[in-house]
Write an enzyme that holds these catalytic residues in place. Structure first.
Site, PDB file in Angstrom:
ATOM      1  N   LYS A   1       1.060   2.211   9.273  1.00 40.30           N
ATOM      2  CA  LYS A   1       0.825   3.468   8.536  1.00 40.30           C
ATOM      3  C   LYS A   1       0.164   4.487   9.465  1.00 40.30           C
ATOM      4  O   LYS A   1       0.532   5.667   9.477  1.00 40.30           O
ATOM      5  CB  LYS A   1      -0.065   3.198   7.305  1.00 40.30           C
ATOM      6  CG  LYS A   1       0.641   2.431   6.210  1.00 40.30           C
ATOM      7  CD  LYS A   1      -0.287   1.984   5.078  1.00 40.30           C
ATOM      8  CE  LYS A   1       0.489   1.110   4.092  1.00 40.30           C
ATOM      9  NZ  LYS A   1      -0.320   0.605   2.965  1.00 40.30           N
TER      10      LYS A   1
ATOM     11  N   GLN B   1      -6.475  -0.025   1.562  1.00 38.68           N
ATOM     12  CA  GLN B   1      -5.486  -1.096   1.652  1.00 38.68           C
ATOM     13  C   GLN B   1      -5.887  -2.273   0.757  1.00 38.68           C
ATOM     14  O   GLN B   1      -7.045  -2.693   0.747  1.00 38.68           O
ATOM     15  CB  GLN B   1      -5.354  -1.549   3.121  1.00 38.68           C
ATOM     16  CG  GLN B   1      -4.257  -2.565   3.372  1.00 38.68           C
ATOM     17  CD  GLN B   1      -2.850  -2.028   3.139  1.00 38.68           C
ATOM     18  OE1 GLN B   1      -2.599  -0.826   3.250  1.00 38.68           O
ATOM     19  NE2 GLN B   1      -1.927  -2.896   2.796  1.00 38.68           N
TER      20      GLN B   1
ATOM     21  N   ASP C   1      -1.756   6.525  -3.016  1.00 40.75           N
ATOM     22  CA  ASP C   1      -1.122   5.292  -3.474  1.00 40.75           C
ATOM     23  C   ASP C   1      -0.630   5.425  -4.917  1.00 40.75           C
ATOM     24  O   ASP C   1       0.149   4.599  -5.380  1.00 40.75           O
ATOM     25  CB  ASP C   1      -2.133   4.131  -3.421  1.00 40.75           C
ATOM     26  CG  ASP C   1      -1.970   3.282  -2.173  1.00 40.75           C
ATOM     27  OD1 ASP C   1      -0.832   3.139  -1.699  1.00 40.75           O
ATOM     28  OD2 ASP C   1      -2.992   2.766  -1.680  1.00 40.75           O
TER      29      ASP C   1
HETATM   30  N1  GUN Z   1      -0.998  -3.690  -0.233  1.00 40.66           N
HETATM   31  C1  GUN Z   1       0.309  -3.984  -0.397  1.00 40.66           C
HETATM   32  N2  GUN Z   1       1.017  -2.863  -0.688  1.00 40.66           N
HETATM   33  C2  GUN Z   1       0.125  -1.849  -0.709  1.00 40.66           C
HETATM   34  C3  GUN Z   1       0.244  -0.450  -0.957  1.00 40.66           C
HETATM   35  O1  GUN Z   1       1.323   0.084  -1.208  1.00 40.66           O
HETATM   36  N3  GUN Z   1      -0.906   0.261  -0.886  1.00 40.66           N
HETATM   37  C4  GUN Z   1      -2.110  -0.324  -0.628  1.00 40.66           C
HETATM   38  N4  GUN Z   1      -3.172   0.456  -0.622  1.00 40.66           N
HETATM   39  N5  GUN Z   1      -2.248  -1.615  -0.419  1.00 40.66           N
HETATM   40  C5  GUN Z   1      -1.136  -2.364  -0.451  1.00 40.66           C
END
Ligand code: GUN
Length: 282
Positions: free
Chosen positions: A50, A94, A117
């Site tokens: 990311k 995350q 998110d």
């Molecule tokens: N863990 C797995 N997928 C995601 C996501 O799309 N966003 C976040 N913040 N954590 C994750």
């Protein structure tokens, strides 16, 4: 019949190029804060990807890596600071978080306008009501892949396997808003293979390696695999037995190279959306 393989990497590259163009004409670069607590190896890889993608798009990304023993109070305080920071347009924490930190408390602390998110209850509520909002990145990426696969969603029977708040539940809401007839299946669903055979769209997001078998797939169905599972032999596979399903499906996403790259591209898109909305209001 051999299914068309949907190239998520190519679609994500197109979207990322469009986002970079949008960023280039903004007066100030969008600011994204990515917060990682602990040292879960898979999360570390996702966060690194990311961070790299955001930098490549011209986004000012700050990745904050906190130790696993960070207290919930310290994390909430950090989120408070990021909420108040005018240079930060977008916040992502995350998941999963260490067991001593309550996911809901953390997500609720994020300013919904910065919640790229789309996990805050205010954003999920808007999504369920069909209002414009920040939409969770993975389900949003899946909708874009269905569009590029040329798969009409309205009027189809869609099966979502997995009811997580990150993928399954928002995915069911998006498909419902797009006029599909949606079944949300989970670990207690009876006769999942038969539910699957009836569906024209199958979204596998159960987190179980290769659980969807070839003979579960109705002829010509579109199969979208959200799973990422590491096998003992080191291979990365999805929730779908890909080679078995190739001869049943009409279109299918691979793992890797399917949904994963689109999730990241949609995070960048949400970051630009959050930045432009916030600045429009300032
Ligand atoms: N863990 C797995 N997928 C995601 C996501 O799309 N966003 C976040 N913040 N954590 C994750």
């Amino acid at each position: 019949m051999t299914a068309r393989v949907i190239d998520g990497r190519a679609e994500a590259a197109l979207l990322r190029a469009q986002i970079a163009e949008r960023v280039a004409v903004l007066q100030a670069r969008p600011g994204l804060a990515v917060v990682l607590v602990g040292d879960d190896p898979a999360s570390a890889v996702y966060v690194r990807n990311k961070d790299r993608a955001a930098k490549a798009a011209g986004i000012a990304v700050e990745t904050l890596r906190l130790p696993a023993n960070t207290s919930q109070a310290a994390l909430l305080e950090l989120i408070g600071r990021l909420n108040a920071d005018p240079a930060i347009d977008a916040i992502l924490v995350q998941l999963p978080l260490p067991a001593h930190i309550e996911r809901r408390a953390v997500i609720e602390a994020i300013n919904p306008a910065k919640d790229v998110d789309g996990f805050h209850p205010a954003n999920l509520g808007r999504l369920v009501d069909g209002m414009p909002t920040l939409v969770p990145c993975t389900p949003l990426g899946v909708m874009k892949l269905l569009a590029t696969a040329g798969m009409p969603v309205a009027g189809t029977r869609a099966l979502v396997i997995g009811r997580s708040p990150i993928v399954g539940k928002p995915m069911a809401a998006l498909l419902t808003n797009a006029d599909a007839t949606v079944t949300l299946a989970h670990s207690r669903t009876r006769d999942l293979p038969e539910e699957c055979r009836r569906a024209q769209i199958v979204i596998a997001a159960a987190g179980r390696a290769e659980m969807v078998r070839g003979d579960w797939i109705g002829r010509g169905a579109t199969v979208i695999d959200v799973g990422i599972n590491r096998l003992e032999d080191g291979r990365l596979v999805g929730d779908v037995a890909f080679s078995e399903c190739l001869s049943h499906a009409g279109a299918i996403t691979p793992v890797p190279g399917g949904v994963g790259p689109m999730t990241i591209a949609c995070l960048l898109e949400n970051t630009v959306l959050a930045a432009t909305h916030r600045r429009g209001r300032e």
